[in-house]
Design a protein around this motif. Structure first.
Motif, mmCIF file in Angstrom:
data_model
loop_
_atom_site.group_PDB
_atom_site.id
_atom_site.type_symbol
_atom_site.label_atom_id
_atom_site.label_comp_id
_atom_site.label_asym_id
_atom_site.label_seq_id
_atom_site.Cartn_x
_atom_site.Cartn_y
_atom_site.Cartn_z
ATOM 1 N N GLY A 1 33.525 122.086 -6.703
ATOM 2 C CA GLY A 1 32.621 122.852 -5.845
ATOM 3 C C GLY A 1 33.333 123.235 -4.561
ATOM 4 O O GLY A 1 34.480 122.840 -4.312
ATOM 5 N N ASP A 2 32.657 124.013 -3.736
ATOM 6 C CA ASP A 2 33.223 124.450 -2.461
ATOM 7 C C ASP A 2 33.161 123.324 -1.439
ATOM 8 O O ASP A 2 32.226 122.513 -1.442
ATOM 9 N N VAL A 3 34.150 123.302 -0.532
ATOM 10 C CA VAL A 3 34.225 122.283 0.512
ATOM 11 C C VAL A 3 34.339 122.985 1.858
ATOM 12 O O VAL A 3 35.232 123.811 2.069
ATOM 13 N N ARG A 4 33.401 122.638 2.779
ATOM 14 C CA ARG A 4 33.439 123.147 4.147
ATOM 15 C C ARG A 4 33.501 121.953 5.085
ATOM 16 O O ARG A 4 32.609 121.110 5.096
ATOM 17 N N ALA A 5 34.568 121.883 5.883
ATOM 18 C CA ALA A 5 34.749 120.762 6.802
ATOM 19 C C ALA A 5 35.718 121.173 7.901
ATOM 20 O O ALA A 5 36.546 122.078 7.714
ATOM 21 N N ARG A 6 35.599 120.501 9.046
ATOM 22 C CA ARG A 6 36.545 120.788 10.127
ATOM 23 C C ARG A 6 37.945 120.346 9.737
ATOM 24 O O ARG A 6 38.927 120.995 10.067
ATOM 25 N N GLU B 1 32.042 116.891 8.548
ATOM 26 C CA GLU B 1 32.997 117.042 9.648
ATOM 27 C C GLU B 1 34.417 116.788 9.145
ATOM 28 O O GLU B 1 35.332 117.553 9.417
ATOM 29 N N ILE B 2 34.581 115.686 8.429
ATOM 30 C CA ILE B 2 35.883 115.308 7.879
ATOM 31 C C ILE B 2 35.689 114.974 6.407
ATOM 32 O O ILE B 2 34.787 114.223 6.055
ATOM 33 N N ALA B 3 36.528 115.527 5.555
ATOM 34 C CA ALA B 3 36.445 115.269 4.112
ATOM 35 C C ALA B 3 37.810 114.802 3.624
ATOM 36 O O ALA B 3 38.801 115.534 3.733
#
Length: 207
Positions: free
Chosen positions: A100-105, A90-92
C-alpha cells in the motif's frame, strides 16, 4: 519643720523610626505544567491478524498481520510483520512488508523490508537490500494530503468510471443491430393472395 520639694519624675519613651521598603511589583507566578505522558505503544503480536483500519495517537509496533490502513505517530513493522493497506505516520520504519501507499515525514526501509506502493515523504532512507516497487515523491509536508477515507472514495469512483463507459458501446451496438433487423421488414411489400391478383386482372380487362 522642714519641707522637701519633690520634683515630678517625667518618663521619656524613645521611639525609633523604621523605614518600610516600598512594595515591589513582582512578576506573576508561572504555573509549570508537566507534559502529558505519551500513550503506550500498541503492539500487534506475531501470529495475530487484525482485519480493519488501525488508528492510534501513539506508537504502533506490528509483528503480525494488519489487513487495513494504519495511522499513528510512529510505526514499526517488524521482520515478520505485514500491512495490507495504506500507512500515514510521522515516522515509518519498515522491516517487514507493506502492500500500500506510505505517507510519513521520514520513511526508513530496512534491508529486510519491502514496500509495494507509492511513497510520499520529507526524508527517505533505503538500506541496501530493501525492496521498493512504486513511485517516490518528496514533499515538505507529506501529511498535508487527503485523508485515508478521502483517498478510498476517490479510488472507488475512479474504478467505477471505466465500467460505466464500457456499457455505453454495448447498448449502442444493440440499438444498431435492432434497427438493421427491423429495416428490411418495413421496406418489404405485403404478400398478395392469388384472389387479389385475379380480381386486379379482371378490373384491368374491363377498363
Amino acid at each position: 519643720m522642714a519641707f522637701w520639694n519633690s520634683k515630678s519624675k517625667e518618663s521619656y519613651v524613645e521611639t525609633e523610626t523604621v523605614a518600610v521598603p516600598a512594595p515591589r511589583n513582582d512578576p506573576p507566578a508561572i504555573a509549570v505544567v508537566a507534559p502529558s505522558p505519551k500513550p503506550a505503544a500498541s503492539v500487534v503480536a506475531a501470529g495475530a491478524v487484525v482485519s480493519g483500519s488501525l488508528s492510534s495517537p501513539g506508537d504502533v509496533h506490528i509483528e503480525g498481520i494488519v489487513i487495513g490502513d494504519v495511522r499513528c505517530d510512529t510505526l514499526v513493522v517488524g521482520k515478520n510483520g505485514e500491512v495490507k493497506g495504506n500507512v500515514i505516520s510521522e515516522i515509518a520504519t519498515i522491516r517487514g512488508r507493506v502492500s500500500g501507499d506510505v505517507r510519513a515525514r521520514m520513511i526508513q526501509l530496512a534491508t529486510s523490508g519491502s514496500i509495494d506502493g507509492d511513497l510520499t515523504h520529507a526524508i527517505l532512507i533505503i538500506e541496501e537490500g530493501g525492496q521498493f516497487e512504486g513511485r517516490s515523491k518528496r514533499s515538505a509536508d507529506p501529511l498535508a494530503g487527503p485523508s485515508i477515507e478521502t483517498t478510498h472514495i476517490e479510488e472507488k469512483a475512479t474504478a467505477e468510471r471505466p465500467a460505466k463507459k464500457a456499457k455505453a458501446p454495448a447498448a449502442k451496438a444493440q440499438t444498431s443491430a435492432a434497427a438493421e433487423t427491423k429495416a428490411p421488414v418495413a421496406n418489404e411489400e405485403a404478400p398478395r393472395s392469388s384472389l387479389a391478383d385475379a380480381l386486379g386482372d379482371a378490373f384491368a380487362v374491363n377498363a
